[in-house]
Scaffold this motif. Structure first.
Motif, PDB file in Angstrom:
ATOM      1  N   PRO A   1       1.027 -10.716   6.406  1.00 43.26           N
ATOM      2  CA  PRO A   1       0.453 -10.970   7.736  1.00 43.26           C
ATOM      3  C   PRO A   1       1.009 -10.144   8.880  1.00 43.26           C
ATOM      4  O   PRO A   1       0.299  -9.886   9.843  1.00 43.26           O
ATOM      5  N   HIS A   2       2.274  -9.735   8.809  1.00 46.61           N
ATOM      6  CA  HIS A   2       2.883  -9.080   9.965  1.00 46.61           C
ATOM      7  C   HIS A   2       3.279  -7.630   9.702  1.00 46.61           C
ATOM      8  O   HIS A   2       3.996  -7.028  10.502  1.00 46.61           O
ATOM      9  N   ASP A   3       2.822  -7.066   8.614  1.00 52.77           N
ATOM     10  CA  ASP A   3       3.183  -5.684   8.314  1.00 52.77           C
ATOM     11  C   ASP A   3       2.579  -4.737   9.358  1.00 52.77           C
ATOM     12  O   ASP A   3       1.413  -4.882   9.742  1.00 52.77           O
ATOM     13  N   PRO A   4       3.357  -3.748   9.807  1.00 52.72           N
ATOM     14  CA  PRO A   4       2.851  -2.765  10.780  1.00 52.72           C
ATOM     15  C   PRO A   4       2.046  -1.675  10.080  1.00 52.72           C
ATOM     16  O   PRO A   4       2.030  -1.597   8.848  1.00 52.72           O
ATOM     17  N   PRO A   5       1.372  -0.822  10.833  1.00 54.48           N
ATOM     18  CA  PRO A   5       0.647   0.312  10.239  1.00 54.48           C
ATOM     19  C   PRO A   5       1.602   1.172   9.419  1.00 54.48           C
ATOM     20  O   PRO A   5       2.769   1.303   9.782  1.00 54.48           O
ATOM     21  N   PRO A   6       1.152   1.733   8.298  1.00 53.32           N
ATOM     22  CA  PRO A   6      -0.230   1.728   7.806  1.00 53.32           C
ATOM     23  C   PRO A   6      -0.519   0.585   6.828  1.00 53.32           C
ATOM     24  O   PRO A   6      -1.511   0.650   6.099  1.00 53.32           O
ATOM     25  N   LEU A   7       0.340  -0.422   6.791  1.00 49.98           N
ATOM     26  CA  LEU A   7       0.192  -1.500   5.820  1.00 49.98           C
ATOM     27  C   LEU A   7      -0.345  -2.778   6.452  1.00 49.98           C
ATOM     28  O   LEU A   7       0.001  -3.874   6.034  1.00 49.98           O
ATOM     29  N   GLU A   8      -1.181  -2.634   7.458  1.00 52.62           N
ATOM     30  CA  GLU A   8      -1.670  -3.818   8.163  1.00 52.62           C
ATOM     31  C   GLU A   8      -2.404  -4.772   7.219  1.00 52.62           C
ATOM     32  O   GLU A   8      -3.016  -4.366   6.235  1.00 52.62           O
ATOM     33  N   TYR A   9      -2.362  -6.046   7.593  1.00 52.05           N
ATOM     34  CA  TYR A   9      -2.867  -7.129   6.735  1.00 52.05           C
ATOM     35  C   TYR A   9      -4.289  -6.876   6.252  1.00 52.05           C
ATOM     36  O   TYR A   9      -4.595  -7.037   5.058  1.00 52.05           O
ATOM     37  N   ILE A  10      -5.174  -6.473   7.161  1.00 52.80           N
ATOM     38  CA  ILE A  10      -6.572  -6.374   6.763  1.00 52.80           C
ATOM     39  C   ILE A  10      -6.859  -5.170   5.870  1.00 52.80           C
ATOM     40  O   ILE A  10      -7.962  -5.062   5.320  1.00 52.80           O
TER      41      ILE A  10
END
Length: 559
Positions: free
Chosen positions: A280-289
């Motif tokens: 849920p809180h991963d920053p770019p480039p691993l964003e949740y969506i």
């Protein structure tokens, strides 16, 4: 062209324009709610006049409509709200067996009469994200208006057993998907899940030897072959979907693993659903969506329906807009939410490590809450629990509270509570007579629909929209995805299954909360609930002798 509520209303999501959103729902449903072929179900003539599977009204029902015979149940004087047709008017309902035979302005004669003046009659609520599916959890959900529930996130491993265990005894209708995670645990840790749809005890068994291979390494070729056989067998046994929780092992599953398992869903014409990759809180480039987008790309390529579990983390508005656009372009895709700021992981969930909390900028003592102890945990307490009792249910306050009313007010984003059952000390499910006030867990299990009805009432969101999100839209999308039994649910229309909720629009609300003694308090303002035409809740009391729930299942395929 339909738009998301955020697009319709601008930044202040609840400030106005909701009539436009409601009309969008009605227009959409009026145009497409034949679902398969836009037939008027009440006029369909089938070869077998006794076959009611498609919602057809047999000729012999005329004796009830003529008044020669009393209906089994009559609901009189209620305000019928049916998002499928846009009907919002006072009507009387006549029910015979498990079917709505008559929706009429005329007075009807019934063996049993439910007085509904001043109340709303709506289609029974549908939940696609309920874990455990045990009797007490189902009882709690009945009080929240749920008549059909299933687990399309974790799913089950032994699909035939899931259905056999519930036949003839379930309070509500039941369904499940076949589980990616359970298949990994079976193939990689040698633990065969029997706790259908409740994964936490299975995870604890898998890690009892100090290694949880399913979450800590990639599968070998032989292990992956075994996983595929488990998934394929689940499809043969009638599972509604391939259900993945790849978000709990994101770094140890290649993209081809997810794709190859979704291909099996495609072979059988089933849904792909679940908790997809990324946290849920991963920053770019691993964003949740990005995890949703991976699954969506596969589903587009394979031509299969896709259900996105709990789209209520960072980026949810963007993802919902993408989902709406994909639907407008012909894809069978939808998303769900539970209306709470806290999630409900187990203490041993692989992503919940001190390193990850530091990476996300969160302090364990501020976000991890143990409802059984009614306290936030220190890092030391959490790590001890993680080691000694990894199956323990916790609350993780992972999202802003101000998002919650927006979740409830967003058109066509369905309500799904993500309930987790509470176990007794011996590891068995709770008895049906367990006190509501002693249930210790996430309050979403008891009050998710009640909460959305209350919030939407306070924010002047139309009832039509709330009922659509609680029932009709789930039925519509499951039907479009090939689940035939859902084609006759989610509608208050002649010929449909009489899964119905009678509610008070002015008082319906959740009572469950995070505080001690409140986690399992039932929703109030829902005096009556019918499952398959039988009165399962009468005057806000669950009738434990009514076991009217039926299997929602694809026909098993012989080897």
């Amino acid at each position: 062209m339909k738009k998301t509520l955020v697009a319709l209303l601008g930044a202040s999501c609840l400030s106005g324009g909701l009539a436009v959103a409601q009309q969008s729902i009605v227009d959409d449903n009026a145009a497409t709610f034949g679902w398969y072929d836009n037939r008027d179900w009440t006029n369909v003539e089938l070869a077998d006049p006794g076959d009611r599977s498609s919602g057809f009204v047999p000729v012999d029902w005329k004796v009830y409509r003529s008044g020669d015979k009393p209906y089994d149940v009559v609901i009189t004087g209620g305000r019928v709200i049916d998002p499928a047709s846009g009907l919002d008017a006072v009507r009387n309902l006549g029910i015979v067996g498990n079917r709505i035979v008559t929706v009429s302005e005329e007075a009807l004669n019934g063996t049993e009469v439910i007085e509904a003046e001043g109340l709303v009659v709506a289609p029974g609520f549908i939940d696609t994200h309920a874990h455990g599916m045990d009797p007490f959890t189902n009882k709690m959900m009945l009080r929240d208006g749920v008549t059909s529930a299933g687990d399309l996130e974790y799913g089950s491993l032994q699909i035939a057993k899931f259905y056999e265990d519930r036949e003839g005894i379930s309070l509500i209708n039941y369904f499940t998907g076949v589980s990616h995670e359970y298949a990994r645990i079976a193939a990689m840790d040698g633990v065969i899940a029997t706790e259908n749809t409740f994964v936490y005890p299975v995870r604890a068994k898998a890690g009892a030897d100090g290694e949880s291979a399913w979450a800590e390494r990639f599968p070998t070729d032989d292990e992956f072959a075994e996983m595929k056989e488990w998934i394929r067998q689940g499809m043969k046994d009638g599972a509604l979907s391939f259900a993945t929780t790849i978000g709990y092992f994101p770094a140890f599953a290649h993209t081809w693993e997810l794709y190859e398992l979704q291909k099996i869903a495609a072979e059988y014409g089933r849904i792909s659903s679940g908790h997809f990759r990324m946290l849920p809180h991963d920053p770019p480039p691993l964003e949740y969506i990005m995890g949703y987008k991976e699954a969506m790309a596969n589903a587009v390529g394979l031509g299969i329906p896709l259900l996105l579990s709990h789209n209520n983390n960072r980026g949810w508005e963007e993802m919902h807009e993408i989902v709406v656009g994909a639907r407008e372009n012909g894809m069978v895709i939808w998303d769900e939410q539970y209306p709470w700021a806290a999630g409900g992981p187990n203490a041993g969930a692989p992503p919940l490590t001190p390193e990850n909390f530091e990476y996300w900028g969160q302090k364990i003592e501020e976000v991890l809450f143990d409802p059984a102890q009614d306290k936030f945990l220190t890092e030391e307490e959490f790590m001890k629990m993680r080691e000694e009792a990894p199956e323990t249910n916790l609350l993780w306050f992972a999202r802003p509270q101000e998002w919650v009313p927006q979740f409830c007010a967003t058109p066509d984003m369905v309500i799904a509570n993500d309930v987790l059952p509470m176990l007794q000390d011996d590891g068995t499910f709770l008895p049906l007579d367990f006190p509501y006030e002693e249930w210790a867990g996430h309050p979403r299990g008891a009050g998710s629909r009640g909460l959305c009805f209350r919030l939407n009432r306070e924010n002047n969101v139309p009832l039509m929209l709330t009922i659509n999100n609680a029932s009709t839209f789930s039925a519509r999308m499951l039907c479009k995805a090939g689940v035939q039994q859902m084609c006759v649910r989610g509608r208050v229309q002649e010929g449909m299954i009489a899964d119905l909720v009678v509610l008070d629009p002015e008082t319906i609300r959740e009572n469950a909360d995070y505080g001690p003694g409140k986690n399992g308090l039932p929703t109030t303002g829902i005096p009556h609930v019918l499952v398959s035409g039988q009165v399962a809740v009468r005057d806000s009391v669950v009738d434990l002798d009514v076991r009217a729930g039926v299997a929602i299942r694809h026909t098993p395929v012989a080897d």
